[in-house]
Write a protein that holds these residues in place. Structure first.
Motif, PDB file in Angstrom:
ATOM      1  N   TYR A   1       0.835  -1.202   0.000  1.00  0.00           N
ATOM      2  CA  TYR A   1       0.000   0.000   0.000  1.00  0.00           C
ATOM      3  C   TYR A   1       0.871   1.254   0.000  1.00  0.00           C
ATOM      4  CZ  TYR A   1      -3.187   3.571   1.749  1.00  0.00           C
ATOM      5  OH  TYR A   1      -3.901   4.727   1.922  1.00  0.00           O
ATOM      6  N   LEU A   2       1.904   1.256   0.841  1.00  0.00           N
ATOM      7  CA  LEU A   2       2.788   2.420   0.908  1.00  0.00           C
ATOM      8  C   LEU A   2       3.500   2.641  -0.418  1.00  0.00           C
ATOM      9  CD1 LEU A   2       4.440   2.264   4.447  1.00  0.00           C
ATOM     10  CD2 LEU A   2       2.581   3.717   3.634  1.00  0.00           C
ATOM     11  N   SER A   3       4.053   1.556  -1.003  1.00  0.00           N
ATOM     12  CA  SER A   3       4.773   1.710  -2.273  1.00  0.00           C
ATOM     13  C   SER A   3       3.835   2.208  -3.361  1.00  0.00           C
ATOM     14  CB  SER A   3       5.379   0.386  -2.741  1.00  0.00           C
ATOM     15  OG  SER A   3       5.941  -0.311  -1.684  1.00  0.00           O
ATOM     16  N   ALA A   4       2.584   1.673  -3.372  1.00  0.00           N
ATOM     17  CA  ALA A   4       1.688   2.000  -4.472  1.00  0.00           C
ATOM     18  C   ALA A   4       1.053   3.368  -4.296  1.00  0.00           C
ATOM     19  CB  ALA A   4       0.600   0.927  -4.596  1.00  0.00           C
ATOM     20  N   PHE A   5       0.491   3.634  -3.108  1.00  0.00           N
ATOM     21  CA  PHE A   5      -0.367   4.806  -2.995  1.00  0.00           C
ATOM     22  C   PHE A   5       0.211   5.924  -2.137  1.00  0.00           C
ATOM     23  CE2 PHE A   5      -3.036   1.196  -4.136  1.00  0.00           C
ATOM     24  CZ  PHE A   5      -3.608   1.690  -5.295  1.00  0.00           C
ATOM     25  N   GLN A   6       1.437   5.732  -1.626  1.00  0.00           N
ATOM     26  CA  GLN A   6       2.119   6.843  -0.962  1.00  0.00           C
ATOM     27  C   GLN A   6       3.359   7.258  -1.762  1.00  0.00           C
ATOM     28  OE1 GLN A   6       0.836   8.126   2.130  1.00  0.00           O
ATOM     29  NE2 GLN A   6      -0.844   6.697   1.856  1.00  0.00           N
ATOM     30  N   SER A   7       4.143   6.262  -2.211  1.00  0.00           N
ATOM     31  CA  SER A   7       5.324   6.616  -3.024  1.00  0.00           C
ATOM     32  C   SER A   7       5.052   6.489  -4.518  1.00  0.00           C
ATOM     33  CB  SER A   7       6.525   5.748  -2.666  1.00  0.00           C
ATOM     34  OG  SER A   7       6.337   5.014  -1.511  1.00  0.00           O
ATOM     35  N   PHE A   8       3.865   5.990  -4.885  1.00  0.00           N
ATOM     36  CA  PHE A   8       3.452   5.880  -6.285  1.00  0.00           C
ATOM     37  C   PHE A   8       4.450   5.117  -7.151  1.00  0.00           C
ATOM     38  CE2 PHE A   8       1.217   9.480  -4.487  1.00  0.00           C
ATOM     39  CZ  PHE A   8      -0.081   9.074  -4.716  1.00  0.00           C
ATOM     40  N   GLN A   9       4.955   4.013  -6.599  1.00  0.00           N
ATOM     41  CA  GLN A   9       5.776   3.100  -7.397  1.00  0.00           C
ATOM     42  C   GLN A   9       4.919   1.870  -7.679  1.00  0.00           C
ATOM     43  OE1 GLN A   9       9.539   2.340  -5.597  1.00  0.00           O
ATOM     44  NE2 GLN A   9       9.802   4.442  -4.928  1.00  0.00           N
ATOM     45  N   MET A  10       4.057   2.008  -8.695  1.00  0.00           N
ATOM     46  CA  MET A  10       3.056   0.981  -8.940  1.00  0.00           C
ATOM     47  C   MET A  10       3.676  -0.342  -9.391  1.00  0.00           C
ATOM     48  SD  MET A  10       0.179   2.323  -8.203  1.00  0.00           S
ATOM     49  CE  MET A  10      -0.685   3.865  -8.031  1.00  0.00           C
ATOM     50  N   GLY A  11       4.720  -0.263 -10.202  1.00  0.00           N
ATOM     51  CA  GLY A  11       5.348  -1.485 -10.693  1.00  0.00           C
ATOM     52  C   GLY A  11       5.968  -2.268  -9.547  1.00  0.00           C
ATOM     53  N   TYR A  12       6.688  -1.556  -8.707  1.00  0.00           N
ATOM     54  CA  TYR A  12       7.339  -2.150  -7.549  1.00  0.00           C
ATOM     55  C   TYR A  12       6.294  -2.790  -6.633  1.00  0.00           C
ATOM     56  CZ  TYR A  12      10.477  -2.222  -3.485  1.00  0.00           C
ATOM     57  OH  TYR A  12      11.242  -2.595  -2.422  1.00  0.00           O
ATOM     58  N   ALA A  13       5.194  -2.059  -6.393  1.00  0.00           N
ATOM     59  CA  ALA A  13       4.133  -2.577  -5.522  1.00  0.00           C
ATOM     60  C   ALA A  13       3.466  -3.799  -6.138  1.00  0.00           C
ATOM     61  CB  ALA A  13       3.101  -1.486  -5.256  1.00  0.00           C
ATOM     62  N   SER A  14       3.398  -3.836  -7.487  1.00  0.00           N
ATOM     63  CA  SER A  14       2.762  -4.985  -8.147  1.00  0.00           C
ATOM     64  C   SER A  14       3.536  -6.264  -7.869  1.00  0.00           C
ATOM     65  CB  SER A  14       2.688  -4.754  -9.655  1.00  0.00           C
ATOM     66  OG  SER A  14       1.843  -3.667  -9.920  1.00  0.00           O
ATOM     67  N   VAL A  15       4.862  -6.155  -7.792  1.00  0.00           N
ATOM     68  CA  VAL A  15       5.661  -7.341  -7.476  1.00  0.00           C
ATOM     69  C   VAL A  15       5.251  -7.870  -6.099  1.00  0.00           C
ATOM     70  CG1 VAL A  15       7.982  -8.245  -7.119  1.00  0.00           C
ATOM     71  CG2 VAL A  15       7.579  -6.516  -8.870  1.00  0.00           C
ATOM     72  N   ILE A  16       5.119  -6.952  -5.128  1.00  0.00           N
ATOM     73  CA  ILE A  16       4.734  -7.377  -3.778  1.00  0.00           C
ATOM     74  C   ILE A  16       3.337  -7.994  -3.809  1.00  0.00           C
ATOM     75  CG2 ILE A  16       4.433  -6.639  -1.386  1.00  0.00           C
ATOM     76  CD1 ILE A  16       6.324  -4.353  -1.911  1.00  0.00           C
ATOM     77  N   ALA A  17       2.417  -7.402  -4.599  1.00  0.00           N
ATOM     78  CA  ALA A  17       1.063  -7.935  -4.705  1.00  0.00           C
ATOM     79  C   ALA A  17       1.090  -9.370  -5.241  1.00  0.00           C
ATOM     80  CB  ALA A  17       0.219  -7.059  -5.620  1.00  0.00           C
ATOM     81  N   LEU A  18       1.936  -9.601  -6.246  1.00  0.00           N
ATOM     82  CA  LEU A  18       2.030 -10.947  -6.811  1.00  0.00           C
ATOM     83  C   LEU A  18       2.589 -11.930  -5.795  1.00  0.00           C
ATOM     84  CD1 LEU A  18       3.268 -10.716 -10.492  1.00  0.00           C
ATOM     85  CD2 LEU A  18       1.046 -11.439  -9.632  1.00  0.00           C
ATOM     86  N   VAL A  19       3.605 -11.488  -5.047  1.00  0.00           N
ATOM     87  CA  VAL A  19       4.174 -12.348  -4.014  1.00  0.00           C
ATOM     88  C   VAL A  19       3.086 -12.752  -3.019  1.00  0.00           C
ATOM     89  CG1 VAL A  19       5.779 -12.415  -2.051  1.00  0.00           C
ATOM     90  CG2 VAL A  19       6.507 -11.431  -4.228  1.00  0.00           C
ATOM     91  N   LEU A  20       2.261 -11.774  -2.637  1.00  0.00           N
ATOM     92  CA  LEU A  20       1.147 -12.041  -1.712  1.00  0.00           C
ATOM     93  C   LEU A  20       0.187 -13.085  -2.273  1.00  0.00           C
ATOM     94  CD1 LEU A  20      -0.207  -8.663  -0.289  1.00  0.00           C
ATOM     95  CD2 LEU A  20       0.378 -10.720   0.989  1.00  0.00           C
ATOM     96  N   ALA A  21      -0.212 -12.885  -3.534  1.00  0.00           N
ATOM     97  CA  ALA A  21      -1.162 -13.802  -4.155  1.00  0.00           C
ATOM     98  C   ALA A  21      -0.557 -15.197  -4.238  1.00  0.00           C
ATOM     99  CB  ALA A  21      -1.550 -13.306  -5.545  1.00  0.00           C
TER     100      ALA A  21
END
Lengths: 299, 295
Positions: free
Chosen positions: A253-273
Motif C-alpha cells: 500500500y505504501l509503495s503504491a499509494f504513498q510513493s506511487f511506485q506501482m510497478g514495484y508494488a505490483s511485485v509485492i502484490a504478486l508475491v502475496l497472491a
C-alpha cells in the motif's frame, strides 16, 4: 412417459446465462490479476502511462531488505495468529455446541464482534490501547508497561495486533467449530461414557478426530487470511513503531499509494497472491483434504 | 479454497438443521465454564466501553476510571456525529450496499442456474474459473483495479466501489447458489416443462422459490461485505461527498482522535443496522457471516 425419456425434455438454459457473471468477474477480478503481473514489469507512477522496464522491479524487490523484513513480520503474524486463535476457537466452539441455556446466552454475546466492521473494531481497540486515556493506561502497569504504552514497544505492538485480530476473528472460527461439533453423533459419546472415558479423553479421542475437516478449513482461512490483514494494522499501529508491524500488504500500500511506485508494488502484490495460493494448496495436500472432498455436499 | 469455504458455510447450515436432536451433556463442565467466563470478560469489556463511552459527556467520560459504571448519560455525541457529516456517509454506504446486493443477485443467480442446468463445457469451465477466483485476494489486484477505474473515469464515485466489490463477491455467491439449486428435484423441471414452461419460467417460478434461503444467505453476505468494505473505498474514492462509513470512522479518528465519546458514538452507529438484523434475523445473518469470514 418414462423417466429417462422425459429427462431430455425439460428445458435447459444455454451457456449464455453464465456470460454476464463471467464477464463481470473477468473484467473486474480476472483481468486485474493478469494486469498485476504485467505491471510488475513496468515503471508507472499512477498517472501517465506504464512503461516497460524489464526485470527492474523484481530485482529491486528481491534485493530490498525492507521487503524481506516485511515478509518475516507477515509470517510471524501468521504463526502467532494461528497459535492464539485455533485453540481458543476450538474450545469455545465445542463448548458453545452444547444446548444448555447459559451456553446459548453467552454464545450470542461471544458472536457480537462479528457484527462490527474491521474498521470499527480497530478504531475501538486503538482507543482502548491509548497510553494516556485508554484501558492500556490502567492495565499496562500490571503486564509490564508502566507507562501504558503497549503499542509503543515492538513486541507490545505485535501482541496488540494479534489480540485485536483474535478478538475479531475467533468468533467466526468458533461459529465453524460450533456447527461442526453439533454434527458429531451423540452415540460416540454415549459409547465412551459406558467405557468410562473421562471428559478429557472424550475430547482427544472423539471430538478432535471428528473435527479434523473443520480444523483444516478453519486453519486455511486463518493462515491465508492473515496474509491480508491490512485495515487492522493500518488503524491500530500504522506499521509502527518503526516498522515492527509493517506486514507485506502495508508495504504494498505504501509503495503504491504513498510513493506511487506501482510497478514495484505490483511485485509485492504478486508475491502475496502466490504465497496465499501456495499455502492453501500445501495445507490441502498435506492434510489429505483432497480425499475428504467426496464427503462434502454440493460441488 | 473454494471447497473449504463451501464446507464452512455448509457445516454452519447443517449444524442448525440437525442440532436439535443432540441431548444436553450429563454434568456441568466447570473448567470450560470458567474459561468461557474469562472469554466473556475479554469480549464484553471492550463492547461495554464502546457503548458506555458513546453515551458519556465528552469532558467526563474518564471520570472514575475506564471500568466504572456510567454516570451521566447524554445523546450529544450522536448529535455531534451527525453534525459532522456522518449521516451522509451512512447514506453513501447504504447506496453502495443496496446496489451491490441487487447486482450480485442478478448476476450470480442465472450463472448458478446455468451451472446446474446447462449441458455445456463452456459453463463447467467457467464454473472452475469461479472456484479458482475464490483464492484471489483483493489486495493482489488493487493496483490494476485503480488503473482501470481511473481510466473509465469512475474514480471517486459509488460505482467505483460497487464494481470490484460485486466482482469479488461473485465466486462465493455462485457457489452457494449452485449447491442449493442442485437440490431442486429433476422431476419438477420435467413436470413444469410438460406444462409448457421455457427455461426462464423454470428458473423464475420453479427454482427461485425453492432456493429462496440461499438467495437470502448470499444477499446478507454481499450486504455485509459492502457495508463493511474498506480497501476498495480507500483506494477508489477521495472526496468527503463520496465517503463511506468505514472511511468516515477512520477519518474521525484522524481528525477528532481525542473526542473518544464522539468516536465511539460513530462506531456504535456503524454497527447498529447489523445489530438490528442480528436481533430479528439471527439465522440469516449467521449464514451470511459464515461466507464473509472467508474473505
Amino acid at each position: 412417459m418414462t423417466a429417462a425419456g422425459s429427462a431430455d425434455r425439460a428445458a435447459r438454459p444455454g451457456a449464455l446465462w453464465i456470460v454476464p457473471a463471467a464477464l463481470f468477474f473477468g473484467v473486474f477480478a480476472g483481468v486485474p490479476l493478469v494486469l498485476t503481473a504485467v505491471l510488475s514489469f513496468t515503471s508507472w507512477n499512477g498517472l501517465g502511462t506504464p512503461a516497460f522496464n524489464g526485470l527492474d522491479n523484481w530485482s529491486r524487490v528481491l534485493s530490498d531488505d525492507a521487503v524481506w523484513e516485511s515478509l518475516r513480520i507477515s509470517l510471524v503474524f501468521m504463526v502467532l495468529c494461528w497459535l492464539v486463535q485455533t485453540p481458543l476457537a476450538l474450545l469455545l466452539g465445542v463448548w458453545a455446541a452444547g444446548r444448555e441455556l447459559n451456553r446459548a446466552v453467552l454464545s450470542s454475546i461471544f458472536f457480537l464482534p462479528l457484527l462490527m466492521s474491521t474498521a470499527a473494531i480497530a478504531i475501538s481497540w486503538r482507543v482502548l490501547l491509548d497510553p494516556n486515556f485508554g484501558l492500556a493506561a490502567t492495565i499496562g502497569p500490571y503486564i509490564g508497561f508502566p507507562d501504558g504504552n503497549i503499542v509503543g514497544s515492538q513486541h507490545g505492538a505485535v501482541a496488540a495486533v494479534v489480540i485485536v485480530i483474535a478478538w475479531q476473528f475467533v468468533p467466526f472460527h468458533t461459529l465453524l467449530y460450533q456447527g461442526a461439533a453439533r454434527q458429531i453423533p451423540q452415540m460416540l459419546y454415549d459409547a465412551a461414557l459406558i467405557d468410562g472415558a473421562s471428559r478429557v479423553r472424550q475430547f482427544w479421542h472423539i471430538t478432535l478426530p471428528q473435527l479434523r475437516h473443520t480444523i483444516v478449513t478453519s486453519s486455511v482461512l486463518m493462515l491465508v487470511g492473515s496474509l491480508t490483514y491490512f485495515e487492522t494494522i493500518l488503524i491500530v499501529t500504522n506499521g509502527g513503531p518503526g516498522s515492527a508491524t509493517m506486514v507485506l500488504p502495508q508495504r504494498m500500500y505504501l509503495s503504491a499509494f504513498q510513493s506511487f511506485q506501482m510497478g514495484y508494488a505490483s511485485v509485492i502484490a504478486l508475491v502475496l497472491a502466490a504465497l496465499g495460493t501456495a499455502l492453501s494448496l500445501l495445507i490441502v495436500r498435506f492434510s489429505g483434504f483432497a480425499k475428504m472432498r467426496s464427503t462434502l455436499e454440493g460441488i | 479454497m473454494a471447497v473449504l469455504r463451501q464446507e464452512g458455510a455448509v457445516s454452519v447450515a447443517r449444524g442448525r438443521r440437525r442440532g436439535g436432536t443432540r441431548r444436553a451433556r450429563r454434568r456441568p463442565n466447570w473448567a470450560a465454564g470458567l474459561a468461557a467466563l474469562a472469554w466473556l470478560v475479554f469480549v464484553g469489556v471492550p463492547i461495554y466501553l464502546m457503548v458506555k463511552d458513546s453515551f458519556q459527556p465528552k469532558d467526563a467520560y474518564l471520570d472514575g476510571g475506564p471500568l466504572s459504571p456510567p454516570h451521566s448519560l447524554t445523546l450529544d455525541n450522536f448529535g455531534q456525529v451527525f453534525d459532522s457529516g456522518y449521516a451522509r456517509y451512512l447514506v453513501n454506504t447504504a447506496i453502495v450496499t443496496a446496489a451491490s446486493v441487487v447486482l450480485t443477485a442478478l448476476l450470480a443467480y442465472p450463472a448458478a442456474y446455468a451451472i446446474v442446468r446447462a449441458r455445456s463445457r463452456i459453463v463447467s469451465a467457467t464454473f472452475r474459473i469461479f472456484l479458482a477466483g475464490l483464492a484471489v485476494p483483493a489486495q493482489a489486484t488493487i493496483i490494476p483495479v485503480y488503473l482501470m477505474i481511473t481510466r473509465m473515469h469512475l474514480y471517486d464515485s459509488p460505482t467505483a466501489i460497487i464494481l470490484p466489490t460485486v466482482a469479488f463477491g461473485l465466486p462465493l455467491s455462485v457457489l452457494v447458489l449452485s449447491s442449493a439449486l442442485r437440490d431442486v428435484p429433476r422431476e419438477l423441471y420435467e413436470a413444469m416443462t410438460i406444462d409448457g414452461g421455457g427455461s426462464f419460467r423454470l428458473m423464475w417460478s420453479l427454482a427461485l422459490p425453492l432456493s429462496r434461503a440461499s438467495l437470502t444467505t448470499i444477499s446478507v453476505y454481499s450486504a455485509l461485505n459492502a457495508w463493511n468494505g474498506f480497501l476498495f473505498p480507500l483506494i477508489l474514492t477521495q472526496s468527503p461527498e463520496q465517503r463511506v462509513q468505514t472511511l468516515g470512522l477512520w477519518n474521525f479518528q484522524n481528525e477528532f482522535g481525542s473526542n473518544v465519546p464522539g468516536l465511539m458514538a460513530a462506531v456504535v452507529l456503524s454497527a447498529l443496522p447489523i445489530f438490528v438484523v442480528y436481533l430479528f434475523a439471527r439465522r440469516w445473518l449467521i449464514a451470511g457471516l459464515a461466507g464473509v469470514g472467508g474473505k
